[in-house]
Design an enzyme around this catalytic site. Sequence first.
Site, PDB file in Angstrom:
ATOM      1  N   ASP A   1      -1.265   5.940  -0.098  1.00 47.50           N
ATOM      2  CA  ASP A   1       0.015   6.340  -0.620  1.00 47.50           C
ATOM      3  C   ASP A   1       0.731   5.246  -1.069  1.00 47.50           C
ATOM      4  OD1 ASP A   1       0.178   4.804   1.995  1.00 47.50           O
ATOM      5  OD2 ASP A   1       1.922   6.109   2.755  1.00 47.50           O
TER       6      ASP A   1
ATOM      7  N   ASP B   1      -1.111  -0.753  -0.079  1.00 50.70           N
ATOM      8  CA  ASP B   1      -2.298   0.096  -0.627  1.00 50.70           C
ATOM      9  C   ASP B   1      -2.622  -0.192  -1.963  1.00 50.70           C
ATOM     10  OD1 ASP B   1      -1.599   3.163   1.064  1.00 50.70           O
ATOM     11  OD2 ASP B   1       0.154   1.980   0.943  1.00 50.70           O
TER      12      ASP B   1
ATOM     13  N   ASN C   1       4.566   6.712   2.286  1.00 50.60           N
ATOM     14  CA  ASN C   1       5.641   5.777   1.804  1.00 50.60           C
ATOM     15  C   ASN C   1       6.385   6.444   0.900  1.00 50.60           C
ATOM     16  OD1 ASN C   1       4.567   3.588   3.088  1.00 50.60           O
ATOM     17  ND2 ASN C   1       2.999   3.152   1.474  1.00 50.60           N
TER      18      ASN C   1
ATOM     19  N   THR D   1      -5.403   4.823   3.990  1.00 49.87           N
ATOM     20  CA  THR D   1      -4.382   3.782   4.298  1.00 49.87           C
ATOM     21  C   THR D   1      -2.893   4.432   4.143  1.00 49.87           C
ATOM     22  OG1 THR D   1      -4.432   3.311   1.945  1.00 49.87           O
ATOM     23  CG2 THR D   1      -5.749   2.005   3.249  1.00 49.87           C
TER      24      THR D   1
ATOM     25  N   PHE E   1       3.748   3.407  11.410  1.00 50.97           N
ATOM     26  CA  PHE E   1       4.373   4.285  10.610  1.00 50.97           C
ATOM     27  C   PHE E   1       3.294   5.384  10.060  1.00 50.97           C
ATOM     28  CE2 PHE E   1       4.765   5.788   5.811  1.00 50.97           C
ATOM     29  CZ  PHE E   1       6.121   6.328   6.198  1.00 50.97           C
ATOM     30  N   ASN E   2       2.154   5.037   9.574  1.00 48.85           N
ATOM     31  CA  ASN E   2       0.958   5.995   9.292  1.00 48.85           C
ATOM     32  C   ASN E   2       0.838   7.125  10.589  1.00 48.85           C
ATOM     33  OD1 ASN E   2       0.931   4.782   6.833  1.00 48.85           O
ATOM     34  ND2 ASN E   2      -0.990   3.591   7.390  1.00 48.85           N
TER      35      ASN E   2
ATOM     36  N   HIS F   1      -1.421  -5.365   5.473  1.00 52.86           N
ATOM     37  CA  HIS F   1      -1.877  -4.206   6.411  1.00 52.86           C
ATOM     38  C   HIS F   1      -3.015  -3.658   5.586  1.00 52.86           C
ATOM     39  CE1 HIS F   1       1.996  -3.898   8.664  1.00 52.86           C
ATOM     40  NE2 HIS F   1       2.586  -3.655   7.551  1.00 52.86           N
ATOM     41  N   ASP F   2      -2.858  -2.699   4.636  1.00 50.04           N
ATOM     42  CA  ASP F   2      -3.863  -1.611   4.143  1.00 50.04           C
ATOM     43  C   ASP F   2      -5.205  -2.442   3.550  1.00 50.04           C
ATOM     44  OD1 ASP F   2      -2.186   0.377   4.913  1.00 50.04           O
ATOM     45  OD2 ASP F   2      -1.632   0.637   2.720  1.00 50.04           O
TER      46      ASP F   2
HETATM   47  C1  BDR Z   1       1.388   1.339   6.770  1.00 48.33           C
HETATM   48  O1  BDR Z   1       2.788   1.947   6.567  1.00 48.33           O
HETATM   49  C2  BDR Z   1       3.102   1.702   5.063  1.00 48.33           C
HETATM   50  O2  BDR Z   1       4.235   1.328   4.982  1.00 48.33           O
HETATM   51  C3  BDR Z   1       1.961   0.800   4.713  1.00 48.33           C
HETATM   52  O3  BDR Z   1       1.609   0.889   3.226  1.00 48.33           O
HETATM   53  C4  BDR Z   1       0.830   0.816   5.643  1.00 48.33           C
HETATM   54  O4  BDR Z   1      -0.080   1.669   5.129  1.00 48.33           O
HETATM   55  C5  BDR Z   1       2.154  -0.058   7.883  1.00 48.33           C
HETATM   56  O5  BDR Z   1       2.689   0.533   9.012  1.00 48.33           O
HETATM   57 CA    CA Z   2      -0.148   2.688   3.116  1.00 49.63          CA
END
Ligand code: BDR
Ligand code: CA
Length: 315
Positions: free
Chosen positions: A10, A15, A40, A126, A166-167, A240-241
């Site tokens: 996303d 990403d 996102n 991701t 979040f994910n 992160h990703d």
């Molecule tokens: C995740 O949430 C999204 O905002 C980022 O792309 C990442 O995948 C981090 O919590």
């Molecule tokens: Ca992401």
Amino acid sequence: MSKKIIMDCDPGHDDAIALILAGAQNSSLDILAVTTVAGNQSVEKNTKNALNVLEVMGRGDINVSVGATRPLLKPASFASEIHGDSGLDGPKLPEVPALKPTQKQAVDVIIETLKQSEEPVTLVATGPLTNIATVLIKEPNITQYIDSITIMGGGTFGNWTPTAEFNIWVDAEAAKRVFESGVRINVFGLDVTHQVLATDQVIGGFREIHNPIADFVVELLEFFKSTYKTHFNMDGGPIHDACTVLYLMEPELFTMQHTHIDIEHQSLLTYGTMSIDLNDVTNKEKNAFFATAVNVPKVWKLMNKMLASYGKNNS
Ligand code: BDR
Ligand code: CA
């Protein structure tokens, strides 16, 4: 031999960086397809971003297919405060991408690509896990074609609620289905991703590479750093990703613990929380490898090497 992957994403700043690293000329990963999902931002915006990023990378040979517009059971919710209104604020990108998505739906593309591959394929996820869960629901036997599902998500603490990342929070029902699939799952949660912060010093290192892709990554990281400062008072954006693909390239960068993971999806307070049985208190069957530590200097070294390769061969 290169490892075959499908990137379900996303984009999203981190990403985009994951795509850039995986698709570099010297990458040991072979991206068979990119699929997008609402997360996102809306799936339309995330798709546009994926197409623009592939164009910047000079990788118009990789197909992008559009996936779920919303989670399995909930309405969509976006992370505009972190990634901006476009989902990829910062660098200037075309309003209408030069590349176009395929006419096929992401879920069908994932199923077809898995079945057609001569070797098992790794699904790199991701974003929210909606597309991957839908694949598993539609074709439960598809697991035989999957090498691993390597995800960024979860952790022992949260960033969207006090306990949920979040994910996972966006689509906890989908995440639960994925963790029940029986496939090998590699999990990169906030415990490790919050250690790889692109601070001024790290960004300065990328700035010295001097090629258009590294400069693009610098622009992404500058924007990400500013929103992470505003919202989390952190001194850099976590990449992160990107941890998912860096692990697939060099697994020894991370310490993984084989454990049992479950996803809370019924509680109002803790919806989307990842329950990680690191102390083996439940004695339940281990269903995931959870990253507990990361070699931060080696991550930057590898990332630097991947970005520098763009100047030499492609782009
Ligand atoms: C995740 O949430 C999204 O905002 C980022 O792309 C990442 O995948 C981090 O919590
Ligand atoms: Ca992401």
